[in-house]
Design an enzyme around this catalytic site. Structure first.
Site, PDB file in Angstrom:
ATOM      1  N   HIS A 117      -6.733  -6.986 -13.290  1.00  0.00           N
ATOM      2  CA  HIS A 117      -7.617  -5.829 -13.493  1.00  0.00           C
ATOM      3  C   HIS A 117      -7.940  -5.665 -14.986  1.00  0.00           C
ATOM      4  O   HIS A 117      -9.070  -5.370 -15.356  1.00  0.00           O
ATOM      5  CB  HIS A 117      -6.931  -4.552 -13.005  1.00  0.00           C
ATOM      6  N   ARG A 137      -0.420  -6.709  -4.312  1.00  0.00           N
ATOM      7  CA  ARG A 137       0.450  -6.921  -3.148  1.00  0.00           C
ATOM      8  C   ARG A 137       1.639  -7.836  -3.457  1.00  0.00           C
ATOM      9  O   ARG A 137       2.548  -7.925  -2.625  1.00  0.00           O
ATOM     10  CB  ARG A 137      -0.346  -7.488  -1.973  1.00  0.00           C
ATOM     11  N   GLN A 180     -11.697   0.363   4.360  1.00  0.00           N
ATOM     12  CA  GLN A 180     -11.677  -1.108   4.317  1.00  0.00           C
ATOM     13  C   GLN A 180     -10.369  -1.680   4.852  1.00  0.00           C
ATOM     14  O   GLN A 180     -10.150  -2.887   4.814  1.00  0.00           O
ATOM     15  CB  GLN A 180     -11.979  -1.630   2.908  1.00  0.00           C
TER      16      GLN A 180
END
Ligand code: AMP
Length: 311
Positions: A51, A201, A75
């Site tokens: 990011h 994740r 989503q």
């Protein structure tokens, strides 16, 4: 750094920034005009160096950098990790501050979806393969929220990681089809030193899964090697796929969702007997592999010039 949670505050903060000066000048019909550019980085938070690389690119290219952090419920599928998706607002704000972000938008779900949504954006064809096939409705959620965010921020430039290569292709199609006045800037995948692509994740992985997850990048780096090797880039698509599959299968904890070799950005399948060196377009080799309940994705893009340069 301005932190806002409401759309009205966001619009106000951006309008104020747009009245400021600019770091770039533009030629229009022979005249030089000054234009204040807004760069936008949409994320779901739990920020990492991937990011941060988007924020850095935005900082480099735009006068004002807007970051959004929103875990978008529409989503996620019914059995996916919406509730357990990692969040850490305080740390995210530190990262944003460090990267010189000007405005952070942190809306609630109620702020983003104040009434039942009856409008969805659907991009056809490109969303039918890869993650679109494994996660029905996922891309409608992505395109809808990104279109909403674009309408709120009205950015000149929007930065997305090639980690989600299909997302880049789908959003580029949406922007072109709907004449949205924004340029999508794809940014390279950021990896750990050992090759694992950074992902929010990754925190779900046990030490053993983390170790075995290295098969993803290892298999993709092998493809890169083959493509750059004049003696081996005559491999067929089938052979490349086999090579990737056998590398991943060497990890007993890996549960393959898909391995696909497609054109990019068209995401058209290639014939298995086609030789790598004969493909006339850019290619991506894209993977989704589960380790326990954690689904990881990764990909590598081979640009036509790279494959052909050694023929
Ligand atoms: P996410 O928060 O996972 O929705 O990701 C927000 C943006 O960051 C998306 O454009 C992703 O493609 C991008 N991104 C996530 N991981 C990486 C990475 N390892 N390298 C580059 N960009 C990334």
């Amino acid at each position: 750094m301005i932190i806002v949670r409401e759309v009205a505050q966001l619009r106000q903060a951006i309008a104020e920034r747009r009245q400021l000066g600019t770091c770039g000048a533009k030629e229009v019909h022979g005249a030089t005009i000054q234009q204040h550019t807004v760069g936008f980085v949409p994320t779901m938070g739990y920020l990492h160096e991937g990011h941060a690389s988007l924020m850095q690119k935005a900082r480099e290219m735009a006068d004002t950098v807007v970051l959004s952090i929103f875990v978008n419920p529409i989503q996620f599928g019914p059995n996916e990790d919406l509730d357990s998706y990692p969040r850490d607002e305080a740390r995210d704000l530190e990262v944003a501050r460090r990267e010189g972000v000007d405005i952070v938008f942190l809306p609630t779900v109620a702020e983003m979806y104040p009434q039942p949504t009856r409008t969805k954006i659907h991009v056809s064809a490109l969303t039918e393969r890869l993650c679109g096939a494994s996660r029905p409705g996922h891309f409608d959620g992505v395109t809808t929220v990104v279109a909403k965010l674009f309408n709120m921020v009205n950015p000149d430039l929007a930065f997305f990681g090639m980690k989600d290569a299909q997302q880049v292709a789908v959003l580029q199609q949406m922007v072109t089809d709907l004449n949205m006045n924004v340029t999508i800037v794809p940014c390279p995948i950021v990896r750990e030193a050992d090759g694992l692509a950074l992902s929010s994740r990754n925190v779900y992985l046990s030490a053993e899964q983390r170790e075995q997850a290295l098969v993803l990048s290892r298999s993709l780096f092998k493809v890169r090697e083959v493509s750059e090797d004049g003696a081996r880039n005559t491999f067929t698509i089938h052979q490349i796929r086999q090579m990737v599959e056998s590398t991943i299968a060497s990890s007993p904890l890996a549960d393959i969702d898909y391995i696909e070799i497609l054109t990019f950005p068209g995401l058209e399948p290639l014939l298995p007997e086609q030789r790598l060196s004969d493909v006339k377009e850019d290619i991506i080799v894209a993977l989704a592999v589960k380790f326990g309940n954690t689904r990881l994705i990764d990909n590598i893009r081979l640009q036509k010039a790279e494959v052909l340069s050694h023929v």
